[in-house]
Design an enzyme around this catalytic site. Sequence first.
Site, PDB file in Angstrom:
ATOM      1  N   GLY A 183      36.995  11.211 -31.852  1.00  0.00           N
ATOM      2  CA  GLY A 183      37.208  12.749 -32.406  1.00  0.00           C
ATOM      3  C   GLY A 183      36.560  13.650 -32.318  1.00  0.00           C
ATOM      4  O   GLY A 183      36.264  14.732 -31.360  1.00  0.00           O
ATOM      5  N   GLY A 184      35.696  13.177 -30.006  1.00  0.00           N
ATOM      6  CA  GLY A 184      35.379  14.169 -29.362  1.00  0.00           C
ATOM      7  C   GLY A 184      33.675  14.181 -28.958  1.00  0.00           C
ATOM      8  O   GLY A 184      33.149  13.906 -27.926  1.00  0.00           O
ATOM      9  N   LEU A 185      33.494  12.978 -29.681  1.00  0.00           N
ATOM     10  CA  LEU A 185      31.861  12.808 -29.422  1.00  0.00           C
ATOM     11  C   LEU A 185      31.589  11.942 -28.357  1.00  0.00           C
ATOM     12  O   LEU A 185      30.403  11.608 -28.190  1.00  0.00           O
ATOM     13  CB  LEU A 185      31.514  11.892 -30.938  1.00  0.00           C
ATOM     14  CG  LEU A 185      31.307  12.676 -32.600  1.00  0.00           C
ATOM     15  CD1 LEU A 185      31.471  12.243 -33.764  1.00  0.00           C
ATOM     16  CD2 LEU A 185      30.122  13.562 -32.320  1.00  0.00           C
ATOM     17  N   LEU A 186      32.509  11.396 -27.703  1.00  0.00           N
ATOM     18  CA  LEU A 186      31.893  10.342 -26.506  1.00  0.00           C
ATOM     19  C   LEU A 186      32.110  11.064 -26.047  1.00  0.00           C
ATOM     20  O   LEU A 186      31.923  10.595 -24.442  1.00  0.00           O
ATOM     21  CB  LEU A 186      32.938   9.177 -26.698  1.00  0.00           C
ATOM     22  CG  LEU A 186      31.776   7.816 -27.980  1.00  0.00           C
ATOM     23  CD1 LEU A 186      32.824   6.651 -28.347  1.00  0.00           C
ATOM     24  CD2 LEU A 186      30.526   7.720 -27.577  1.00  0.00           C
ATOM     25  N   GLY A 187      32.764  11.916 -25.620  1.00  0.00           N
ATOM     26  CA  GLY A 187      32.899  12.477 -24.766  1.00  0.00           C
ATOM     27  C   GLY A 187      32.034  13.391 -23.850  1.00  0.00           C
ATOM     28  O   GLY A 187      32.335  14.721 -23.385  1.00  0.00           O
ATOM     29  N   GLY A 188      31.311  14.022 -24.213  1.00  0.00           N
ATOM     30  CA  GLY A 188      29.442  14.669 -24.082  1.00  0.00           C
ATOM     31  C   GLY A 188      29.734  16.252 -24.985  1.00  0.00           C
ATOM     32  O   GLY A 188      29.726  17.121 -24.256  1.00  0.00           O
TER      33      GLY A 188
ATOM     34  N   TYR B 117      54.523  13.220 -36.457  1.00  0.00           N
ATOM     35  CA  TYR B 117      53.775  14.550 -35.143  1.00  0.00           C
ATOM     36  C   TYR B 117      54.411  15.704 -35.202  1.00  0.00           C
ATOM     37  O   TYR B 117      55.466  15.469 -34.889  1.00  0.00           O
ATOM     38  CB  TYR B 117      53.462  13.550 -33.873  1.00  0.00           C
ATOM     39  CG  TYR B 117      52.832  12.019 -34.008  1.00  0.00           C
ATOM     40  CD1 TYR B 117      51.895  12.018 -35.216  1.00  0.00           C
ATOM     41  CD2 TYR B 117      52.580  11.637 -32.779  1.00  0.00           C
ATOM     42  CE1 TYR B 117      51.055  10.383 -35.605  1.00  0.00           C
ATOM     43  CE2 TYR B 117      51.324  10.550 -32.902  1.00  0.00           C
ATOM     44  CZ  TYR B 117      50.852  10.179 -34.279  1.00  0.00           C
ATOM     45  OH  TYR B 117      50.111   9.430 -34.028  1.00  0.00           O
TER      46      TYR B 117
ATOM     47  N   PRO C 109      39.497   6.441 -29.145  1.00  0.00           N
ATOM     48  CA  PRO C 109      39.323   6.051 -27.519  1.00  0.00           C
ATOM     49  C   PRO C 109      37.638   6.896 -27.783  1.00  0.00           C
ATOM     50  O   PRO C 109      36.569   6.318 -27.354  1.00  0.00           O
ATOM     51  CB  PRO C 109      39.796   6.040 -26.752  1.00  0.00           C
ATOM     52  CG  PRO C 109      40.901   7.419 -27.009  1.00  0.00           C
ATOM     53  CD  PRO C 109      41.031   7.263 -28.161  1.00  0.00           C
ATOM     54  N   LEU C 110      37.721   8.302 -27.390  1.00  0.00           N
ATOM     55  CA  LEU C 110      36.419   9.695 -28.151  1.00  0.00           C
ATOM     56  C   LEU C 110      36.257   9.351 -29.493  1.00  0.00           C
ATOM     57  O   LEU C 110      35.565  10.208 -29.265  1.00  0.00           O
ATOM     58  CB  LEU C 110      36.804  10.416 -26.273  1.00  0.00           C
ATOM     59  CG  LEU C 110      37.248  10.152 -25.838  1.00  0.00           C
ATOM     60  CD1 LEU C 110      37.199  11.748 -24.963  1.00  0.00           C
ATOM     61  CD2 LEU C 110      36.937   9.456 -25.005  1.00  0.00           C
TER      62      LEU C 110
END
Length: 329
Positions: A219-224, A53, A216-217
Amino acid sequence: MKYTQLGRTGLKVSRLVLGTMNFGPQTDEADSHAIMDAALASGINYFDTANVYGWGENKGRTESIIGSWFAQSGDRRDKVVLATKVYGNMAGDGDAWPNHDKLSAVNIRRAVEASLKRLQTEYIDIYQFHHIDRSTPFEEIWQAVDVLVQQGKILYAGSSNFPGYKIAQANETALRLGTLGLVSEQCLYNLAERRAEMEIIPAAQDYGLGVIPWSPLHGGLLGGVIRKETEGGRRASGRAAEALADPTARAQFQAYEDLLAKHGLEPGEVALAWLLTRPGITGPIVGPRTTEQLESALRAAELELSDELLKSLDEIFPGPGPSPEAFAW
């Protein structure tokens, strides 16, 4: 904050895992320290990182940021369950030599020493294999791990991105050698990507591994993301933009956002809360770039989802089902 045992071990970890991949590339050192302060104050005790990282020329930067945070206070290290990873090549561009990557005993030894130095600690709680190494037998890997455990440099070993058969192979070899084996698996798992339910999560449950979902999101697709675009916020990019270019996928995420709008719920918080309802899941990795994003994740940890809502989520994002029924009778 709620806690649970990490798989079959006696180790107690928080049900949210602080992911640090953004520390360095997207979040500077001061803000990264503030996020770690807030996470620890909230009761999150499980911090996850990796030697690569920081990425590119800055590989190792994230571990160094965590190390400088540990150095500021004597009790921080004692409160944190620290996990890092080994596999990727840590040599500079153009400087790569044989044995500077993957899971040979030579590289494991080298990588542990380098991570300990950057992290400014004497030991790593959970040392994770970032990817399978098809060239190194598990007999060699466990020999290297056992030496490090005996030296007090690591306490447990975990995996990341392992298929189910490799989890079985690793722990059957460990059983034969009389050693502990893997105690955790980090895998890609979320509402929109549920293939881990076929074999990875069942294998982890059978062998007593805690499961730590990453992304968990999705790549942001599940974050609205669609609502944010409509409201003039940051537009989807990269893989998220590619996914939304598919009319079928876009309709699926739109249905998800519409459902949660009807219930007055935030999409990102529901996506995290859903994972906490799933069998075998220890806790998802949250990778906040800001303290505000961390606060949203903490709200998700307290969110109770109704059976009706869980059923509706399954209808929008149906999982593949267990193996072999997912592809056979």
